[in-house]
Design a protein around this motif. Structure first.
Motif, PDB file in Angstrom:
ATOM      1  N   ILE A  78     -30.083   6.400 103.239  1.00  0.00           N
ATOM      2  CA  ILE A  78     -30.825   6.433 102.191  1.00  0.00           C
ATOM      3  C   ILE A  78     -29.617   7.326 101.304  1.00  0.00           C
ATOM      4  O   ILE A  78     -29.319   7.087 100.226  1.00  0.00           O
ATOM      5  N   ALA A  79     -29.111   8.197 102.068  1.00  0.00           N
ATOM      6  CA  ALA A  79     -27.853   8.844 101.431  1.00  0.00           C
ATOM      7  C   ALA A  79     -26.885   8.074 100.815  1.00  0.00           C
ATOM      8  O   ALA A  79     -26.250   8.366  99.697  1.00  0.00           O
ATOM      9  N   ALA A  80     -26.272   7.025 101.591  1.00  0.00           N
ATOM     10  CA  ALA A  80     -25.386   6.154 101.156  1.00  0.00           C
ATOM     11  C   ALA A  80     -25.904   5.392  99.936  1.00  0.00           C
ATOM     12  O   ALA A  80     -25.019   5.247  98.940  1.00  0.00           O
ATOM     13  N   HIS A  81     -27.024   5.042 100.133  1.00  0.00           N
ATOM     14  CA  HIS A  81     -27.606   4.150  98.543  1.00  0.00           C
ATOM     15  C   HIS A  81     -27.722   5.065  97.597  1.00  0.00           C
ATOM     16  O   HIS A  81     -27.372   4.561  96.390  1.00  0.00           O
ATOM     17  N   LEU A  82     -28.054   6.292  97.845  1.00  0.00           N
ATOM     18  CA  LEU A  82     -27.956   7.509  96.475  1.00  0.00           C
ATOM     19  C   LEU A  82     -26.813   7.368  96.123  1.00  0.00           C
ATOM     20  O   LEU A  82     -26.516   7.633  94.835  1.00  0.00           O
ATOM     21  N   GLU A  83     -25.683   7.679  96.905  1.00  0.00           N
ATOM     22  CA  GLU A  83     -24.271   8.050  96.470  1.00  0.00           C
ATOM     23  C   GLU A  83     -23.962   6.720  95.615  1.00  0.00           C
ATOM     24  O   GLU A  83     -23.413   7.110  94.421  1.00  0.00           O
ATOM     25  N   ARG A  84     -24.209   5.552  96.033  1.00  0.00           N
ATOM     26  CA  ARG A  84     -23.882   4.448  95.333  1.00  0.00           C
ATOM     27  C   ARG A  84     -24.736   4.375  93.883  1.00  0.00           C
ATOM     28  O   ARG A  84     -23.963   4.053  92.655  1.00  0.00           O
ATOM     29  N   ALA A  85     -25.721   4.856  93.836  1.00  0.00           N
ATOM     30  CA  ALA A  85     -26.629   4.820  92.783  1.00  0.00           C
ATOM     31  C   ALA A  85     -26.145   5.927  91.679  1.00  0.00           C
ATOM     32  O   ALA A  85     -26.217   5.809  90.506  1.00  0.00           O
ATOM     33  N   ARG A  93     -22.535   8.203  86.042  1.00  0.00           N
ATOM     34  CA  ARG A  93     -21.451   8.853  85.939  1.00  0.00           C
ATOM     35  C   ARG A  93     -21.056   8.729  84.356  1.00  0.00           C
ATOM     36  O   ARG A  93     -20.274   9.394  83.798  1.00  0.00           O
ATOM     37  N   VAL A  94     -21.813   7.728  83.670  1.00  0.00           N
ATOM     38  CA  VAL A  94     -21.487   7.363  82.229  1.00  0.00           C
ATOM     39  C   VAL A  94     -21.510   8.806  81.398  1.00  0.00           C
ATOM     40  O   VAL A  94     -20.381   9.098  80.678  1.00  0.00           O
ATOM     41  N   GLU A  95     -22.589   9.389  81.623  1.00  0.00           N
ATOM     42  CA  GLU A  95     -22.583  10.620  80.717  1.00  0.00           C
ATOM     43  C   GLU A  95     -21.691  11.773  81.166  1.00  0.00           C
ATOM     44  O   GLU A  95     -21.074  12.238  80.009  1.00  0.00           O
ATOM     45  N   TRP A  96     -21.219  11.892  82.150  1.00  0.00           N
ATOM     46  CA  TRP A  96     -20.326  13.027  82.748  1.00  0.00           C
ATOM     47  C   TRP A  96     -19.070  12.514  82.186  1.00  0.00           C
ATOM     48  O   TRP A  96     -18.361  13.527  81.431  1.00  0.00           O
ATOM     49  N   ASP A  97     -18.565  11.076  82.150  1.00  0.00           N
ATOM     50  CA  ASP A  97     -17.504  10.598  81.584  1.00  0.00           C
ATOM     51  C   ASP A  97     -17.221  11.014  80.108  1.00  0.00           C
ATOM     52  O   ASP A  97     -16.513  11.240  79.100  1.00  0.00           O
ATOM     53  N   LEU A  98     -18.230  10.674  79.395  1.00  0.00           N
ATOM     54  CA  LEU A  98     -18.496  10.729  77.858  1.00  0.00           C
ATOM     55  C   LEU A  98     -18.399  12.220  77.422  1.00  0.00           C
ATOM     56  O   LEU A  98     -17.804  12.706  76.619  1.00  0.00           O
ATOM     57  N   VAL A  99     -18.995  13.058  78.351  1.00  0.00           N
ATOM     58  CA  VAL A  99     -18.901  14.632  78.005  1.00  0.00           C
ATOM     59  C   VAL A  99     -17.490  14.964  78.330  1.00  0.00           C
ATOM     60  O   VAL A  99     -16.816  15.881  77.851  1.00  0.00           O
ATOM     61  N   ALA A 100     -16.860  14.559  79.140  1.00  0.00           N
ATOM     62  CA  ALA A 100     -15.400  14.820  79.601  1.00  0.00           C
ATOM     63  C   ALA A 100     -14.241  14.480  78.290  1.00  0.00           C
ATOM     64  O   ALA A 100     -13.440  15.315  78.066  1.00  0.00           O
ATOM     65  N   VAL A 101     -14.667  13.384  77.534  1.00  0.00           N
ATOM     66  CA  VAL A 101     -14.018  13.084  76.388  1.00  0.00           C
ATOM     67  C   VAL A 101     -14.173  14.200  75.333  1.00  0.00           C
ATOM     68  O   VAL A 101     -13.096  14.567  74.660  1.00  0.00           O
ATOM     69  N   ILE A 102     -15.446  14.541  75.165  1.00  0.00           N
ATOM     70  CA  ILE A 102     -15.479  15.338  74.167  1.00  0.00           C
ATOM     71  C   ILE A 102     -14.751  16.623  74.585  1.00  0.00           C
ATOM     72  O   ILE A 102     -14.036  17.358  73.799  1.00  0.00           O
ATOM     73  N   THR A 103     -14.948  17.161  75.593  1.00  0.00           N
ATOM     74  CA  THR A 103     -14.106  18.307  76.127  1.00  0.00           C
ATOM     75  C   THR A 103     -12.559  18.474  76.197  1.00  0.00           C
ATOM     76  O   THR A 103     -12.209  19.499  75.869  1.00  0.00           O
ATOM     77  N   ASP A 104     -12.307  17.094  76.424  1.00  0.00           N
ATOM     78  CA  ASP A 104     -10.766  17.005  76.281  1.00  0.00           C
ATOM     79  C   ASP A 104     -10.331  17.281  74.855  1.00  0.00           C
ATOM     80  O   ASP A 104      -9.061  17.687  74.515  1.00  0.00           O
ATOM     81  N   ASP A 105     -10.929  16.786  73.919  1.00  0.00           N
ATOM     82  CA  ASP A 105     -10.639  16.970  72.563  1.00  0.00           C
ATOM     83  C   ASP A 105     -11.704  17.753  71.589  1.00  0.00           C
ATOM     84  O   ASP A 105     -12.376  16.681  70.831  1.00  0.00           O
ATOM     85  N   TRP A 106     -12.144  18.723  71.683  1.00  0.00           N
ATOM     86  CA  TRP A 106     -13.357  19.568  71.395  1.00  0.00           C
ATOM     87  C   TRP A 106     -13.295  19.348  69.784  1.00  0.00           C
ATOM     88  O   TRP A 106     -14.232  19.236  69.230  1.00  0.00           O
TER      89      TRP A 106
END
Length: 391
Positions: free
Chosen positions: A207-214, A219-232
Motif C-alpha cells: 500500500i505504501a508503495a502504491h501511495l508513493e507512486r500516486a 507533485r505538479v502543484e509543488w513544482d508550480l509553486v517552486a517556479v513562483i518562489t524562484d522568481d517572486w
C-alpha cells in the motif's frame, strides 16, 4: 475486507474503495501505521483542499448534504473534517454542534480522531459550551486513535481543581483514562502499540508503495509553486498557477488573479465586489487557514510570504501544514508568543524542511530552536528569539 483488497484497489486507481478497505481493517486492529496510510491516501482525494462553498451558509448546506450521502461523504471526508468549524466564535456554537453530532453517527475513523484532537486545543469555541465539548471528547474516547494521545494529554489536567474550565473537566472525565493508560481502551492486548497481524504486514508495504507512486503524480502543484518562489517578482508563474487552480475548480486561482491585479493596477467596482466575496470563502487556503492568522492585507498578489501561527495551533496542526505546497514560498514564520501548545520538535523540524524559502523564524522556544539547529545540520543559527538561515 483485507489489506490485500485495499492494495488491489489502489493499483487500479480506486482511491475511495481503497480507503474504505483500510478503514475496515483499522477498526479491527487500531494500528497507527495503518492510520497513517489512510491519512496519506486521503490527501490524494481530488477535492482534498477545496472549499465546500463560497459563503459560510453555503458551506454549511454543502456539509450536511455530503454527510447524508455515503458516496459523497467518502469523497469529501477531508472537507467535512476541515469545515467542521466554519467561523471564529467565542460564544455558543449551535451550527458546529449540529455538524459534530452528525459526525458522531459515523463509524470510527482515525481521520475524525485526528481532526477532533486538533480542535480540542482550540479556543474558538467557548470553554463552557459543553454541548460542543462533550460530544467532541466522547468521540475521541470512543475512537481511541493512539496517535492522538500526546495532543490530548495537554487537555487532561491533573489534579482536578475548583478553578478548571468546564471543557477541562469534561476532558478529564471522558479522556483521562485513555490519556493515562491507552491500553485500557483495547482490553487485553499482547503487543503495544496495536498493529496489524504479521501475515498482513507485507500488504502495508505494498500500500505504501502504491501511495508513493500516486503522490509522485501529484507533485505538479509543488513544482508550480517552486517556479513562483524562484522568481517572486515575475507575475507569469503566478498566473500559470492561478490558471491551473481554476481549471480544477479551485476559487483560490481567481483570488490570486484578482489580488495580483489589485496590487498592479487596481480593480473595477465589479472586480472589487468579486474579490471581497472570494476573500470571505471558508478555507480558501485550506490547512493554512487553521494554522496562520495571516490576513489578506498581508498577502502579496494573493500569496503569503509571512505567516503568523494561531496561538491555538498545536502539534497536529503543525503536522498537517507540513504537507501544504504553499509553505514553500514562506520567508518569515512567526510563532504567536501566547501559543498554548508549542509543536513537538519533529513536527517543527518537518515544517522548516518543507518551507524551502524560509529565512527567519521568530518566537521559537529555545528547545525547538536548538533541536532545529541540530537536525538541520547548522542551516539555521540562533539569534535571540529568532532562527536565522545561514547564507
Amino acid at each position: 475486507m483485507t489489506l490485500e483488497h485495499a492494495a488491489s484497489r489502489l493499483a487500479t486507481g480506486e482511491l475511495v474503495a481503497a480507503i474504505d478497505a483500510m478503514l475496515e481493517v483499522w477498526r479491527v486492529h487500531r494500528a497507527p501505521d495503518l492510520a497513517d496510510l489512510i491519512d496519506r491516501a486521503t490527501r490524494l482525494l481530488p477535492a482534498f483542499d477545496r472549499p465546500l462553498g463560497t459563503t459560510i451558509a453555503e458551506a454549511d448546506e454543502a456539509w450536511h448534504a455530503a454527510i447524508r450521502d455515503p458516496a459523497a461523504r467518502a469523497a469529501a471526508m477531508p472537507q467535512l473534517l476541515q469545515h467542521l468549524v466554519l467561523q471564529s466564535t467565542w460564544g455558543r456554537a449551535p451550527a458546529e454542534q449540529r455538524r459534530l453530532a452528525a459526525l458522531g453517527k459515523l463509524a470510527d475513523d482515525p481521520r475524525i480522531a485526528l481532526r477532533l484532537a486538533e480542535l480540542s486545543g482550540w479556543r474558538r469555541i467557548s470553554a463552557d459550551s459543553t454541548r460542543f465539548w462533550r460530544p467532541l471528547f466522547a468521540q475521541l474516547a470512543r475512537i481511541h486513535d493512539v496517535r492522538t494521545r500526546d495532543a490530548l494529554a495537554a487537555q487532561v489536567v491533573v489534579p482536578i481543581t475548583d478553578y478548571m474550565e468546564p471543557h477541562e473537566r469534561l476532558a478529564n472525565e471522558l479522556l483521562g483514562d485513555f490519556v493515562r493508560d491507552p491500553r485500557s481502551a483495547f482490553g487485553d492486548v499482547s503487543t503495544w502499540p496495536p498493529r496489524v497481524p504479521a501475515d498482513e504486514t507485507p500488504q502495508l508495504a505494498a500500500i505504501a508503495a502504491h501511495l508513493e507512486r500516486a503522490e509522485a503524480a501529484t507533485r505538479v502543484e509543488w513544482d508550480l509553486v517552486a517556479v513562483i518562489t524562484d522568481d517572486w517578482r515575475d507575475d507569469g508563474p503566478r498566473m500559470i498557477y492561478a490558471d491551473w487552480l481554476i481549471e480544477r475548480g479551485h476559487p483560490r486561482g481567481e483570488y490570486i488573479l484578482l489580488d495580483t491585479k489589485r496590487h498592479r493596477s487596481g480593480l473595477t467596482d465589479g472586480e472589487a465586489e468579486r474579490y471581497a466575496e472570494l476573500r470571505a470563502i471558508p478555507y480558501l487556503f485550506g490547512t493554512l487557514d487553521d494554522f496562520s492568522s495571516t490576513t489578506a492585507r498581508e498577502r502579496d498578489r494573493g500569496l503569503d510570504r509571512e505567516l503568523t501561527t494561531y496561538r491555538c495551533a498545536g502539534t497536529l496542526g503543525w503536522r498537517a501544514v507540513a504537507h501544504e505546497p504553499l509553505l514553500a514560498i514562506v520567508e518569515t514564520l512567526r510563532l504567536d508568543p501566547q501559543t498554548v501548545h508549542p509543536p513537538a520538535p519533529d513536527d517543527f523540524i518537518r515544517v522548516l524542511r518543507a518551507a524551502r524559502s524560509l529565512d527567519t523564524v521568530i518566537g521559537a522556544p529555545a528547545r525547538l530552536a536548538s533541536a532545529a539547529v541540530t537536525a538541520l545540520d547548522g542551516q539555521f543559527r540562533i539569534a535571540g528569539d529568532r532562527l536565522i538561515r545561514r547564507k
